[in-house]
Enzyme design. Structure first.
Site, short mmCIF file in Angstrom:
data_model
loop_
_atom_site.label_atom_id
_atom_site.label_comp_id
_atom_site.label_asym_id
_atom_site.label_seq_id
_atom_site.Cartn_x
_atom_site.Cartn_y
_atom_site.Cartn_z
N ASN A 1 0.88 -1.18 0.00
CA ASN A 1 0.00 0.00 0.00
C ASN A 1 0.91 1.22 0.00
O ASN A 1 1.44 1.62 1.03
CB ASN A 1 -0.91 -0.02 1.23
CG ASN A 1 -1.87 1.16 1.27
OD1 ASN A 1 -1.79 2.08 0.46
ND2 ASN A 1 -2.78 1.13 2.23
N ARG B 1 -2.63 -2.10 -3.50
CA ARG B 1 -3.82 -1.29 -3.32
C ARG B 1 -3.74 -0.10 -4.27
O ARG B 1 -2.76 0.64 -4.26
CB ARG B 1 -3.91 -0.78 -1.88
CG ARG B 1 -5.16 0.08 -1.66
CD ARG B 1 -5.05 0.91 -0.41
NE ARG B 1 -6.24 1.73 -0.21
CZ ARG B 1 -6.26 2.88 0.45
NH1 ARG B 1 -5.15 3.35 0.97
NH2 ARG B 1 -7.38 3.55 0.58
N HIS C 1 -12.84 2.74 -0.08
CA HIS C 1 -12.81 1.71 0.97
C HIS C 1 -13.45 0.40 0.49
O HIS C 1 -13.94 -0.39 1.28
CB HIS C 1 -13.54 2.18 2.24
CG HIS C 1 -12.92 3.34 2.93
ND1 HIS C 1 -13.66 4.31 3.57
CD2 HIS C 1 -11.62 3.70 3.09
CE1 HIS C 1 -12.86 5.22 4.10
NE2 HIS C 1 -11.61 4.87 3.82
N ARG D 1 -11.99 15.61 7.18
CA ARG D 1 -12.81 15.94 6.00
C ARG D 1 -14.23 16.27 6.42
O ARG D 1 -14.80 15.65 7.31
CB ARG D 1 -12.83 14.76 5.02
CG ARG D 1 -11.48 14.38 4.48
CD ARG D 1 -11.57 13.16 3.58
NE ARG D 1 -10.28 12.47 3.51
CZ ARG D 1 -10.15 11.16 3.30
NH1 ARG D 1 -11.22 10.40 3.14
NH2 ARG D 1 -8.95 10.63 3.27
N GLU E 1 -8.24 -5.36 5.14
CA GLU E 1 -8.08 -5.01 3.74
C GLU E 1 -6.89 -5.72 3.12
O GLU E 1 -6.94 -6.10 1.93
CB GLU E 1 -7.94 -3.50 3.60
CG GLU E 1 -9.21 -2.75 4.02
CD GLU E 1 -9.02 -1.24 4.06
OE1 GLU E 1 -9.27 -0.60 3.03
OE2 GLU E 1 -8.61 -0.72 5.12
#
Length: 413
Positions: free
Chosen positions: A10, A93, A182, A243, A386
């Protein structure tokens, strides 16, 4: 020798997270992180999981190529080198795959070109992902490299959910639509929730709440995503650590016209100075809860706004699905913040949702129900994985079905 290992990478703009997994039993052989790449204070932390002590390097690491070469040296020291014939693939990823990539994909020049073409809609993520891929391909050009896209799970959304209500020609020209993110987490967690309920994924409707510093919700009908909260970028939807999530688009015009802010300044405001940190100065839910316990009103308001947005999405996705079998919490906040779970479900009894206080307070790394037995709709906590999802998808693509489990000492440390 059968190749059963997958290295998952990743790559961020200044970091590389990695895990090496054995697909015979989904065990982790090593995990690590290289951070602050390109700075004087770079750090590599490597942890072998089948014996040996964690190791750490603190030295300048100039770029991703040097970072991955350093990772290769650490793995080789544990007998897990990148040149091992047991390595079946490297899984990457990739944040944005647009509409084109709906499945894990073996990387070639055409794939690289398309990921690069998507940089305008993922300027923070896709360039870093590409750098990691190209570096890994240079180190092992003979090995299959697989891209697993955050957006892929959401490509099953109907157009009624994915298309924004703006001029069609403009939207198509600039590839403007809801993509969602996601996706590997939502895929893994929705499938694991079905297993927890003792059902097949195609028989279960689930609302997944992935709550970390970045946060997203999805409505999953029979194993397929039909709606999700993030949009063209990861900015839309739930209140997040830094955010804003949903805002009236006219706020942007107002800030530019009345506040004399540039487009870049508004971008920084909404992505890095909003959400929880903008509301109360903290984006760590543990610290926010501590402040609430001390009577801090700014922290209380931030928490209440966060939970209010969660409730709105739970209700909206309940309406989208029509029938809900489970609401499931995952990721850092979702897995560990019992007060968030309790507050998000409180008052939804008419929808068949309730939380058992005792079950909700239990801390565990295992998937579990936190609703009472009589509840019409299950409420669950399912830790996301993940990296395992990327490894499984990568291995299945290049090698076929995962081999039968072969347990060995220390396999699940």
């Amino acid at each position: 020798m059968t190749a059963t290992r997958v290295l998952v990478l990743n790559s961020g703009s200044s970091s590389v997270k990695y895990q090496l997994l054995d697909m015979r039993d989904s065990s982790r052989l090593a995990v690590g992180l290289v951070e602050r790449i390109g700075e004087e204070a770079s750090r590599l932390k490597h942890t072998p999981l089948l014996g040996g002590e964690p190791r750490e390097q603190n030295r300048p690491i100039a770029d991703h190529e040097e970072a991955l070469k350093a990772v290769a040296v650490e793995l080789a020291q544990d007998g897990l080198g990148l040149d091992s014939p047991e390595l079946a693939a490297i899984g990457h990823r990739v944040v944005h795959g647009g509409k084109f990539f709906t499945q894990p994909t073996v990387i070639d020049d055409a794939v690289l070109a398309e990921v690069e073409r998507l940089i305008p809609v993922a300027p923070l993520h896709n360039p870093a992902n590409l750098t990691g891929i190209r570096t890994a391909m240079a180190l092992r050009p003979d090995l299959p490299q697989v891209a697993v896209f955050d957006t892929a799970f959401h490509t099953t959304m109907p157009e009624s959910a994915s298309r924004y209500a703006i001029d069609v020609r403009t939207a198509d020209e600039h590839r403007i639509q809801r993509y969602g993110f996601h996706g590997t987490s939502h895929a893994y967690v929705s499938r694991k929730t079905a297993e927890l309920l003792g059902k097949e994924a195609e028989d279960v409707n689930v609302i997944v709440l992935h709550l970390g510093n970045g946060a997203s919700a999805s409505a999953v009908r029979g194993g397929r995503c039909v709606d999700t909260s993030m949009g063209l970028t990861p900015l839309e939807g739930l209140v997040m650590g830094t955010r804003s999530g949903d805002v009236d688009p006219a706020v942007i015009f107002h800030l530019m016209r009345v506040g004399s802010m540039s487009a870049d300044e508004v971008d920084v405001l909404l992505n890095k100075k909003s959400g929880l940190i903008g509301l109360c100065g903290d984006n760590d839910m543990r610290e926010i809860r501590r402040r609430i316990d001390e009577g801090d009103q700014a922290a209380r308001l931030a928490f209440d706004i966060y939970v209010h947005r969660l409730k709105k999405y739970i209700g909206a996705y309940y309406a989208v699905l029509g029938r809900v079998d489970a609401v499931v919490f995952t990721a850092g906040v979702g897995e560990n913040a019992a007060p968030v779970r309790e507050a998000a479900i409180a008052g939804l009894e008419e929808l068949g949702l309730t939380v058992d206080g005792g079950l909700n307070s239990v801390r565990s790394d295992e998937p579990r129900l936190i609703s009472p037995e009589y509840a019409r709709v299950a409420v669950a906590v399912v830790p996301t994985d993940e990296e395992l999802e990327i490894a499984q998808q990568s291995y299945a693509l290049v090698r076929g079905p995962i081999p039968a489990t072969t347990e060995r000492p220390g396999a699940h440390l």
